[in-house]
Write an enzyme that holds these catalytic residues in place. Structure first.
Site, PDB file in Angstrom:
ATOM      1  N   GLY A  35       0.842  -1.205   0.000  1.00  0.00           N
ATOM      2  CA  GLY A  35       0.000   0.000   0.000  1.00  0.00           C
ATOM      3  C   GLY A  35       0.872   1.247   0.000  1.00  0.00           C
ATOM      4  O   GLY A  35       0.701   2.147  -0.834  1.00  0.00           O
ATOM      5  N   HIS A  36       1.839   1.291   0.914  1.00  0.00           N
ATOM      6  CA  HIS A  36       2.764   2.430   0.961  1.00  0.00           C
ATOM      7  C   HIS A  36       3.535   2.541  -0.369  1.00  0.00           C
ATOM      8  O   HIS A  36       3.700   3.632  -0.912  1.00  0.00           O
ATOM      9  CB  HIS A  36       3.812   2.238   2.062  1.00  0.00           C
ATOM     10  CG  HIS A  36       3.276   2.231   3.456  1.00  0.00           C
ATOM     11  ND1 HIS A  36       3.310   1.112   4.244  1.00  0.00           N
ATOM     12  CD2 HIS A  36       2.715   3.203   4.211  1.00  0.00           C
ATOM     13  CE1 HIS A  36       2.803   1.389   5.442  1.00  0.00           C
ATOM     14  NE2 HIS A  36       2.420   2.651   5.443  1.00  0.00           N
ATOM     15  N   GLY A 148      -3.209   7.761   1.190  1.00  0.00           N
ATOM     16  CA  GLY A 148      -4.057   6.635   0.799  1.00  0.00           C
ATOM     17  C   GLY A 148      -5.507   6.830   1.215  1.00  0.00           C
ATOM     18  O   GLY A 148      -5.793   7.378   2.282  1.00  0.00           O
ATOM     19  N   LYS A 150      -7.176   4.475   2.156  1.00  0.00           N
ATOM     20  CA  LYS A 150      -7.308   3.569   3.318  1.00  0.00           C
ATOM     21  C   LYS A 150      -7.681   4.394   4.554  1.00  0.00           C
ATOM     22  O   LYS A 150      -8.478   3.977   5.379  1.00  0.00           O
ATOM     23  CB  LYS A 150      -5.974   2.844   3.516  1.00  0.00           C
ATOM     24  CG  LYS A 150      -5.744   2.266   4.890  1.00  0.00           C
ATOM     25  CD  LYS A 150      -6.377   0.931   5.007  1.00  0.00           C
ATOM     26  CE  LYS A 150      -6.158   0.209   6.314  1.00  0.00           C
ATOM     27  NZ  LYS A 150      -5.563   0.898   7.407  1.00  0.00           N
ATOM     28  N   GLN A 154      -8.650  10.825   7.110  1.00  0.00           N
ATOM     29  CA  GLN A 154      -7.373  11.545   7.216  1.00  0.00           C
ATOM     30  C   GLN A 154      -7.090  12.338   5.930  1.00  0.00           C
ATOM     31  O   GLN A 154      -6.634  13.480   5.978  1.00  0.00           O
ATOM     32  CB  GLN A 154      -6.246  10.554   7.471  1.00  0.00           C
ATOM     33  CG  GLN A 154      -4.855  11.152   7.360  1.00  0.00           C
ATOM     34  CD  GLN A 154      -3.782  10.154   7.744  1.00  0.00           C
ATOM     35  OE1 GLN A 154      -3.515   9.966   8.911  1.00  0.00           O
ATOM     36  NE2 GLN A 154      -3.185   9.509   6.757  1.00  0.00           N
ATOM     37  N   SER A 186      -2.188  -3.049   5.860  1.00  0.00           N
ATOM     38  CA  SER A 186      -1.940  -2.136   6.965  1.00  0.00           C
ATOM     39  C   SER A 186      -0.702  -2.616   7.711  1.00  0.00           C
ATOM     40  O   SER A 186      -0.457  -3.828   7.792  1.00  0.00           O
ATOM     41  CB  SER A 186      -3.142  -2.162   7.911  1.00  0.00           C
ATOM     42  OG  SER A 186      -2.785  -1.611   9.161  1.00  0.00           O
ATOM     43  N   SER A 187       0.063  -1.667   8.258  1.00  0.00           N
ATOM     44  CA  SER A 187       1.230  -2.057   9.061  1.00  0.00           C
ATOM     45  C   SER A 187       0.779  -2.906  10.239  1.00  0.00           C
ATOM     46  O   SER A 187       1.488  -3.803  10.683  1.00  0.00           O
ATOM     47  CB  SER A 187       1.953  -0.813   9.577  1.00  0.00           C
ATOM     48  OG  SER A 187       2.326  -0.007   8.488  1.00  0.00           O
ATOM     49  N   ARG A 188      -0.411  -2.613  10.766  1.00  0.00           N
ATOM     50  CA  ARG A 188      -0.907  -3.355  11.926  1.00  0.00           C
ATOM     51  C   ARG A 188      -1.220  -4.816  11.592  1.00  0.00           C
ATOM     52  O   ARG A 188      -1.307  -5.642  12.494  1.00  0.00           O
ATOM     53  CB  ARG A 188      -2.149  -2.674  12.510  1.00  0.00           C
ATOM     54  CG  ARG A 188      -1.827  -1.364  13.211  1.00  0.00           C
ATOM     55  CD  ARG A 188      -3.060  -0.775  13.876  1.00  0.00           C
ATOM     56  NE  ARG A 188      -2.736   0.395  14.680  1.00  0.00           N
ATOM     57  CZ  ARG A 188      -2.672   1.634  14.214  1.00  0.00           C
ATOM     58  NH1 ARG A 188      -2.918   1.867  12.931  1.00  0.00           N
ATOM     59  NH2 ARG A 188      -2.361   2.641  15.013  1.00  0.00           N
TER      60      ARG A 188
END
Ligand code: AMP
Length: 281
Positions: A35-36, A148, A150, A154, A186-188
């Site tokens: 994604g990044h 993003g 996502k 934000q 997601s990083s999570r």
């Protein structure tokens, strides 16, 4: 690829890069995934140089455990970025560089969108986001900055921030990149067990179901449907589901033909908080 660990060295380097060149910027908190990288690749296509910041910003966390457990994988991140073609400047500042006195946010008036969804559930989150992004925009002074969808709320907050602070930057929204099972990257996700990872696919599947039924069902029927889907799944716990008007992010009670709607979910897989969203019409 060059790595800058403080804002003075980055500013100095950028002053030599800036001459009539386009600078793209991708702010991140690291633990990079596809994604990044999709944002970085788009920035590389549309600019001469790209700055990628990697900084886990403490003031946007409302939960100390989440901040502490946030994945930090700088070595792997640098490896991923160096596999891309193009000139990337990586910025990895220390907390003391960004917050020399106190680790606190500035306060912003985003006109009300900060009180919806994530704003309700993560107190002070968007003040933290505005604080770090303003700081980074002032140093990098990008022509284009990439965010993003996502984090759709934000993205709207950043557009508002640009107006408020009169930053000379164009904000580019980029589509959500998903895992094969549909889970938004997601990083999570790195904190999920294999089983949680599989089960969490129901988040995007539920949004997809809502999207398909949006024409034929009322909003309250869709709200009920989502509640039921989560009640019959014991691994993923719903925090909120909302259908909102895309323009002002206000909760929709009834559908109006002229409006564009989006569905948003925040849910927990164990202690890991996941968010996702999807356009509905
Ligand atoms: P983060 O590191 O989570 O702060 O994210 C940095 C940027 O990457 C933000 O603009 C995010 O919206 C974006 N991003 C994170 N995950 C995804 C994804 N799955 N698809 C597209 N963009 C993403």
């Amino acid at each position: 690829m060059n790595i800058y660990t403080n804002s003075d060295s980055l500013s100095l380097a950028l002053s030599t890069y800036r001459d009539n060149k386009k600078i793209g910027f991708v702010p991140t908190m690291g633990a990079l995934h596809k994604g990044h990288l999709s944002l970085v690749q788009r920035a590389l296509q549309e600019n001469d140089w790209v700055v990628v910041s990697i900084f886990v910003n403490p003031t946007q966390f409302d939960n100390a455990g989440d901040l502490e457990k946030y994945p930090r994988t700088l070595k792997e991140d640098i490896g991923l970025l160096s596999s891309l073609k193009g000139t990337i400047l990586v910025f990895t500042p220390e907390i003391s560089d960004i917050y020399p006195k106190k680790v606190v946010s500035k306060q912003f008036d985003y006109g009300g969108i900060e009180f919806e969804m994530e704003g309700k559930h993560r107190k002070g989150h968007f003040d933290g986001v505005g604080t770090i992004v303003s700081f980074l925009f002032k140093i990098v002074q990008p022509n284009f900055a990439y965010f993003g969808e996502k984090d759709f709320q934000q993205l709207q907050i950043i557009k508002k921030l640009v107006q408020l602070e009169k930053f000379q930057v164009e904000i580019v929204g980029c589509p959500i990149i998903r895992e094969k099972n549909g889970l938004a990257m997601s990083s999570r996700n790195k904190r999920l067990s294999k089983e949680q990872f599989e089960k969490a696919a129901m988040i995007s599947k539920t949004l997809e179901e809502v999207r398909k039924k949006f024409k034929t069902h009322t909003i309250s029927q869709l709200n009920e449907l989502v509640k039921e889907r989560f009640l019959s799944n014991d691994s993923i716990e719903l925090e909120y589901f909302e259908i909102v008007n895309e323009k002002n992010l206000k909760t929709a009670k009834r559908k109006h033909k002229k409006n564009t709607y989006r569905g948003f979910i925040a849910a927990f897989a164990g202690p890991v908080r996941l968010i996702d969203n999807m356009p509905l019409n």
